[in-house]
Design an enzyme around this catalytic site. Structure first.
Site, PDB file in Angstrom:
ATOM      1  CE  LYS A  14      -5.391 -12.562   1.902  1.00 49.73           C
ATOM      2  NZ  LYS A  14      -4.501 -11.412   1.635  1.00 49.73           N
ATOM      3  NE  ARG A  88       0.211 -15.146   3.905  1.00 47.66           N
ATOM      4  CZ  ARG A  88      -0.814 -14.503   4.479  1.00 47.66           C
ATOM      5  NH1 ARG A  88      -1.834 -15.162   4.960  1.00 47.66           N
ATOM      6  NH2 ARG A  88      -0.794 -13.189   4.545  1.00 47.66           N
ATOM      7  NE  ARG A 127      -4.842  -4.532   7.564  1.00 47.00           N
ATOM      8  CZ  ARG A 127      -4.689  -5.714   6.963  1.00 47.00           C
ATOM      9  NH1 ARG A 127      -5.707  -6.280   6.350  1.00 47.00           N
ATOM     10  NH2 ARG A 127      -3.521  -6.317   6.957  1.00 47.00           N
ATOM     11  NE  ARG A 133      -2.243  -7.393  10.862  1.00 46.97           N
ATOM     12  CZ  ARG A 133      -2.595  -8.099   9.802  1.00 46.97           C
ATOM     13  NH1 ARG A 133      -3.876  -8.314   9.538  1.00 46.97           N
ATOM     14  NH2 ARG A 133      -1.684  -8.591   8.990  1.00 46.97           N
ATOM     15  NE  ARG A 145       1.941  -7.879   6.055  1.00 43.65           N
ATOM     16  CZ  ARG A 145       1.009  -7.003   6.414  1.00 43.65           C
ATOM     17  NH1 ARG A 145       1.358  -5.820   6.911  1.00 43.65           N
ATOM     18  NH2 ARG A 145      -0.250  -7.294   6.276  1.00 43.65           N
TER      19      ARG A 145
HETATM   20  P1  ADP Z   1      -2.210 -10.096   5.474  1.00 43.92           P
HETATM   21  O1  ADP Z   1      -2.937 -10.931   4.457  1.00 43.92           O
HETATM   22  O2  ADP Z   1      -2.834  -8.770   5.685  1.00 43.92           O
HETATM   23  O3  ADP Z   1      -0.742 -10.023   5.251  1.00 43.92           O
HETATM   24  P2  ADP Z   1      -2.775 -12.053   7.567  1.00 43.92           P
HETATM   25  O4  ADP Z   1      -3.624 -11.586   8.681  1.00 43.92           O
HETATM   26  O5  ADP Z   1      -3.383 -13.004   6.607  1.00 43.92           O
HETATM   27  O6  ADP Z   1      -2.284 -10.724   6.891  1.00 43.92           O
HETATM   28  O7  ADP Z   1      -1.431 -12.717   8.124  1.00 43.92           O
HETATM   29  C1  ADP Z   1      -0.598 -12.050   9.023  1.00 43.92           C
HETATM   30  C2  ADP Z   1       0.696 -12.837   9.221  1.00 43.92           C
HETATM   31  O8  ADP Z   1       0.395 -14.136   9.766  1.00 43.92           O
HETATM   32  C3  ADP Z   1       1.475 -13.134   7.932  1.00 43.92           C
HETATM   33  O9  ADP Z   1       2.317 -12.078   7.559  1.00 43.92           O
HETATM   34  C4  ADP Z   1       2.271 -14.378   8.367  1.00 43.92           C
HETATM   35  O10 ADP Z   1       3.364 -14.054   9.186  1.00 43.92           O
HETATM   36  C5  ADP Z   1       1.269 -15.133   9.221  1.00 43.92           C
HETATM   37  N1  ADP Z   1       0.492 -16.068   8.391  1.00 43.92           N
HETATM   38  C6  ADP Z   1      -0.843 -16.010   8.134  1.00 43.92           C
HETATM   39  N2  ADP Z   1      -1.211 -17.021   7.331  1.00 43.92           N
HETATM   40  C7  ADP Z   1      -0.093 -17.743   7.064  1.00 43.92           C
HETATM   41  C8  ADP Z   1       0.198 -18.886   6.284  1.00 43.92           C
HETATM   42  N3  ADP Z   1      -0.771 -19.515   5.593  1.00 43.92           N
HETATM   43  N4  ADP Z   1       1.469 -19.335   6.228  1.00 43.92           N
HETATM   44  C9  ADP Z   1       2.438 -18.733   6.913  1.00 43.92           C
HETATM   45  N5  ADP Z   1       2.255 -17.644   7.661  1.00 43.92           N
HETATM   46  C10 ADP Z   1       1.006 -17.130   7.730  1.00 43.92           C
END
Ligand code: ADP
Length: 189
Positions: A14, A88, A127, A133, A145
Site C-alpha cells: 500500500k 481498518r 522490510r 519497525r 497482524r
Molecule cells: P501495515 O499495513 O504494514 O501493518 P501500518 O503502518 O499501516 O502497517 O500500521 C502499523 C500499525 O499502526 C498497525 O499494526 C496498528 O497497530 C496501527 N494502525 C494503523 N492504522 C490503523 C487503523 N486504521 N486502526 C487501528 N490501528 C491502526
C-alpha cells in the site's frame, strides 16, 4: 475529488503504490500507520498507540478516527486523498463515510491489493531490515497482524463492495505492473 481507500493486508504494498499514485493523480497521502509513527514519542498518545502496534494489534477505533479526521482537516484544498491503512474496521469505515458526507464528499473507490500470506511474510521480514519497525521483525507479531487483518479488517471490503466501489487488484508482480493495474482500475472509474 478522487478519494481512494488503498486496502490490503500488512505487506501488500500500500505504501509503495501510494507513493506512485500521489505523483500521477496529485493526491494527498494519509497513512494512519505513518501518522502514529510520526507522533512525538514522549507523548501519551504515541505511547498508547505504540502499546498496541508493537504487539501487532489495532489501535482502538475512537483514537484512530480522531487522528484521521485531524489529518484530513490539514488538507482542505486537496484534489483527493489516498487513505492508506484506514479504515481498518467497519466502525472506522462508517465513521469515514459520515465524516466525508458531512463535507459533501465521499469515497470514490476501494482499491484492494490481493497478496497471499506466504508472500506477505517474506516481504515484511525483508522490510524489517530497513524499516527498523519492531512489528516487522518478529514472525509471531507478523502472524498476529495477519490474523487481525483477516478477522477485523477483511470485512471492510464487503462494506465498499455493497456500495459497488470495490476493485480487486492482483498484488503479485513488479511494482510497475501492479501500479499499471491500479491506474487502469482508477481510470475506468
Ligand atoms: P501495515 O499495513 O504494514 O501493518 P501500518 O503502518 O499501516 O502497517 O500500521 C502499523 C500499525 O499502526 C498497525 O499494526 C496498528 O497497530 C496501527 N494502525 C494503523 N492504522 C490503523 C487503523 N486504521 N486502526 C487501528 N490501528 C491502526
Amino acid at each position: 475529488m478522487l478519494n481512494l481507500v488503498l486496502f490490503g493486508p500488512p505487506g501488500a504494498g500500500k505504501g509503495t503504490q501510494s507513493e506512485k499514485l500521489i505523483g500521477k493523480y496529485g493526491l494527498v497521502h494519509i497513512s494512519t500507520g505513518d501518522v502514529f509513527r510520526a507522533l512525538n514519542p514522549d507523548s501519551d498518545l504515541a505511547k498508547l498507540a505504540k502499546s498496541y502496534s508493537d504487539k501487532g494489534n489495532l489501535v482502538p477505533d475512537e483514537i484512530t478516527i480522531e487522528i484521521l479526521e485531524n489529518e484530513v482537516a490539514k488538507h482542505p484544498d486537496a484534489k483527493g486523498v489516498i487513505y492508506d491503512g484506514f479504515p481498518r474496521t467497519n466502525t472506522q469505515a462508517e465513521a469515514l463515510d459520515k465524516f466525508l458526507s458531512s463535507k459533501g464528499s465521499g469515497i470514490t473507490m476501494m482499491v484492494a491489493l490481493d497478496v497471499n500470506e506466504g508472500e506477505l511474510k517474506t516481504r515484511l521480514l525483508s522490510r524489517a531490515k530497513v524499516s527498523g519497525r519492531a512489528d516487522d521483525a518478529d514472525p509471531d507479531i507478523i502472524q498476529t497482524r495477519i490474523d487481525n487483518y483477516n478477522k477485523q479488517t477483511a470485512p471492510v471490503a464487503d462494506f465498499y463492495k455493497s456500495q459497488g466501489k470495490l476493485r480487486l487488484i492482483d498484488g503479485i508482480g513488479s511494482i510497475d505492473e501492479i501500479f499499471n493495474r491500479i491506474c487502469t482500475a482508477i481510470d475506468k472509474g
